[in-house]
Design a protein around this motif. Structure first.
Motif, PDB file in Angstrom:
ATOM      1  N   LYS A 140      21.940  26.039  61.936  1.00 47.30           N
ATOM      2  CA  LYS A 140      20.556  26.281  60.736  1.00 47.30           C
ATOM      3  C   LYS A 140      19.560  25.268  60.959  1.00 47.30           C
ATOM      4  N   PRO A 141      18.104  26.181  60.815  1.00 47.86           N
ATOM      5  CA  PRO A 141      17.037  25.277  61.419  1.00 47.86           C
ATOM      6  C   PRO A 141      16.821  23.719  60.340  1.00 47.86           C
ATOM      7  N   ALA A 142      16.335  23.145  61.002  1.00 49.43           N
ATOM      8  CA  ALA A 142      15.527  21.887  59.940  1.00 49.43           C
ATOM      9  C   ALA A 142      14.706  22.484  58.635  1.00 49.43           C
ATOM     10  N   PHE A 143      14.105  23.317  58.457  1.00 47.77           N
ATOM     11  CA  PHE A 143      13.167  23.452  57.754  1.00 47.77           C
ATOM     12  C   PHE A 143      13.736  25.077  57.562  1.00 47.77           C
ATOM     13  N   LEU A 144      13.408  25.071  56.236  1.00 51.57           N
ATOM     14  CA  LEU A 144      13.470  26.396  56.010  1.00 51.57           C
ATOM     15  C   LEU A 144      12.489  26.767  54.806  1.00 51.57           C
ATOM     16  N   ALA A 145      11.066  27.909  54.967  1.00 53.10           N
ATOM     17  CA  ALA A 145      10.508  28.179  54.450  1.00 53.10           C
ATOM     18  C   ALA A 145      10.438  28.508  53.107  1.00 53.10           C
ATOM     19  N   ALA A 146      10.153  27.653  51.632  1.00 54.12           N
ATOM     20  CA  ALA A 146      10.582  28.577  50.899  1.00 54.12           C
ATOM     21  C   ALA A 146       9.081  27.943  49.404  1.00 54.12           C
ATOM     22  N   SER A 147       8.320  29.063  48.715  1.00 53.07           N
ATOM     23  CA  SER A 147       7.365  28.729  48.759  1.00 53.07           C
ATOM     24  C   SER A 147       7.719  28.127  46.897  1.00 53.07           C
ATOM     25  N   GLN A 148       8.811  28.089  46.573  1.00 53.81           N
ATOM     26  CA  GLN A 148       9.262  27.683  44.755  1.00 53.81           C
ATOM     27  C   GLN A 148      10.449  27.035  45.321  1.00 53.81           C
ATOM     28  N   ASP A 149      11.207  26.107  44.306  1.00 55.39           N
ATOM     29  CA  ASP A 149      12.321  25.243  44.383  1.00 55.39           C
ATOM     30  C   ASP A 149      13.599  26.557  43.830  1.00 55.39           C
ATOM     31  N   GLY A 150      14.672  26.780  44.954  1.00 55.38           N
ATOM     32  CA  GLY A 150      15.769  27.617  44.240  1.00 55.38           C
ATOM     33  C   GLY A 150      16.901  26.846  43.623  1.00 55.38           C
ATOM     34  N   GLY A 151      16.291  25.570  43.790  1.00 57.83           N
ATOM     35  CA  GLY A 151      17.817  25.385  43.422  1.00 57.83           C
ATOM     36  C   GLY A 151      18.409  24.428  44.842  1.00 57.83           C
ATOM     37  N   LEU A 152      19.272  24.011  44.456  1.00 60.81           N
ATOM     38  CA  LEU A 152      19.810  22.722  45.431  1.00 60.81           C
ATOM     39  C   LEU A 152      20.441  23.695  46.669  1.00 60.81           C
ATOM     40  N   LYS A 153      20.206  23.066  48.070  1.00 60.65           N
ATOM     41  CA  LYS A 153      21.349  23.529  49.293  1.00 60.65           C
ATOM     42  C   LYS A 153      21.890  22.228  49.753  1.00 60.65           C
ATOM     43  N   GLU A 154      22.647  23.038  50.202  1.00 62.56           N
ATOM     44  CA  GLU A 154      23.903  21.940  50.759  1.00 62.56           C
ATOM     45  C   GLU A 154      22.896  21.154  51.691  1.00 62.56           C
ATOM     46  N   HIS A 155      22.271  20.115  52.048  1.00 63.58           N
ATOM     47  CA  HIS A 155      22.118  18.984  53.454  1.00 63.58           C
ATOM     48  C   HIS A 155      20.462  18.930  53.675  1.00 63.58           C
ATOM     49  N   TYR A 156      19.827  19.692  52.538  1.00 62.50           N
ATOM     50  CA  TYR A 156      18.029  20.340  52.245  1.00 62.50           C
ATOM     51  C   TYR A 156      17.979  19.735  51.617  1.00 62.50           C
TER      52      TYR A 156
END
Length: 162
Positions: A57-73
Motif C-alpha cells: 500500500k502507498p505511504a500517501f493516499l490523497a483525500a480532500s476530506q477526512d473520511g474517518g480512520l484508516k488502519e495504519h494512516y
C-alpha cells in the motif's frame, strides 16, 4: 526500510510499561493502535518517502476530506503532498497528530480525570518526540527532543526564564 531489530523491551517491567503506554496512546489517538505506532517504535532506518509502499500500500493516499480512520494512516490537513492520509511511518503523520493533540486536553480547559490527563501527557510526549525524530525510533526521537532543547531557555539545565 530495514527489518525490526531486537526490542528495548527486555523485562516484564518493560513489557508492562510498553503495554500501558500503548493503551494510553490508543485511548487518546485511535490511529496509534496500529502495529506501526506501537511503543517502543524502533528498528527502522528511515521514514517512508511519500512514493514508497509498505505491505503493498502507498505511504500517501490523497483525500480532500477526512473520511474517518484508516488502519495504519493518519488524515493530515497539512503535508508535503497536500491533504490526505499519511502512513504512520511518515514523519508528517506525527507532526499532524502532535498538532491535533497538543492543544486539546481531555475535558477541554478544565481537564479530565487524572488517568485521562496522564494518558494525554504520555501521548503528547511520544508524538512530540516522534515528530522530531530523524527516523521512526522512540530512543532517537527522545534524543532529538533533548538536542532541540539544548541552549534554549526551556532547557532545565539552563533554567526556565522569561
Amino acid at each position: 526500510m530495514s527489518g525490526v531489530k531486537a526490542s528495548i523491551v527486555s523485562s516484564k517491567k518493560d513489557a508492562a510499561y510498553a503495554a500501558k503506554v500503548n493503551q494510553q496512546m490508543a485511548s487518546i489517538c485511535p490511529e496509534l493502535a496500529s502495529k506501526y505506532a506501537q511503543y517502543p517504535l524502533e528498528g527502522y532506518s528511515s521514514w517512508l518517502n511519500f512514493e514508497d509502499e509498505i505491505d503493498g500500500k502507498p505511504a500517501f493516499l490523497a483525500a480532500s476530506q477526512d473520511g474517518g480512520l484508516k488502519e495504519h494512516y493518519v488524515w493530515c490537513k497539512v503535508g508535503v503532498k497536500g491533504k490526505g492520509y499519511y502512513h504512520l511511518l511518515t514523519k508528517v503523520s506525527y507532526v499532524n497528530l502532535y498538532n491535533q493533540v497538543g492543544n486539546s486536553p481531555p475535558g477541554g480547559c478544565c481537564g479530565g480525570s487524572k488517568e485521562e490527563m496522564e494518558a494525554w501527557e504520555t501521548t503528547k510526549t511520544y508524538l512530540y518526540n516522534r515528530s522530531r525524530a530523524p527516523r521512526p525510533d522512540d530512543a532517537a526521537g527522545a534524543k532529538a527532543s533533548i538536542d532541540h532543547m539544548e541552549g534554549t531557555k526551556l532547557n532545565p539545565v539552563y533554567g526556565i526564564s522569561g
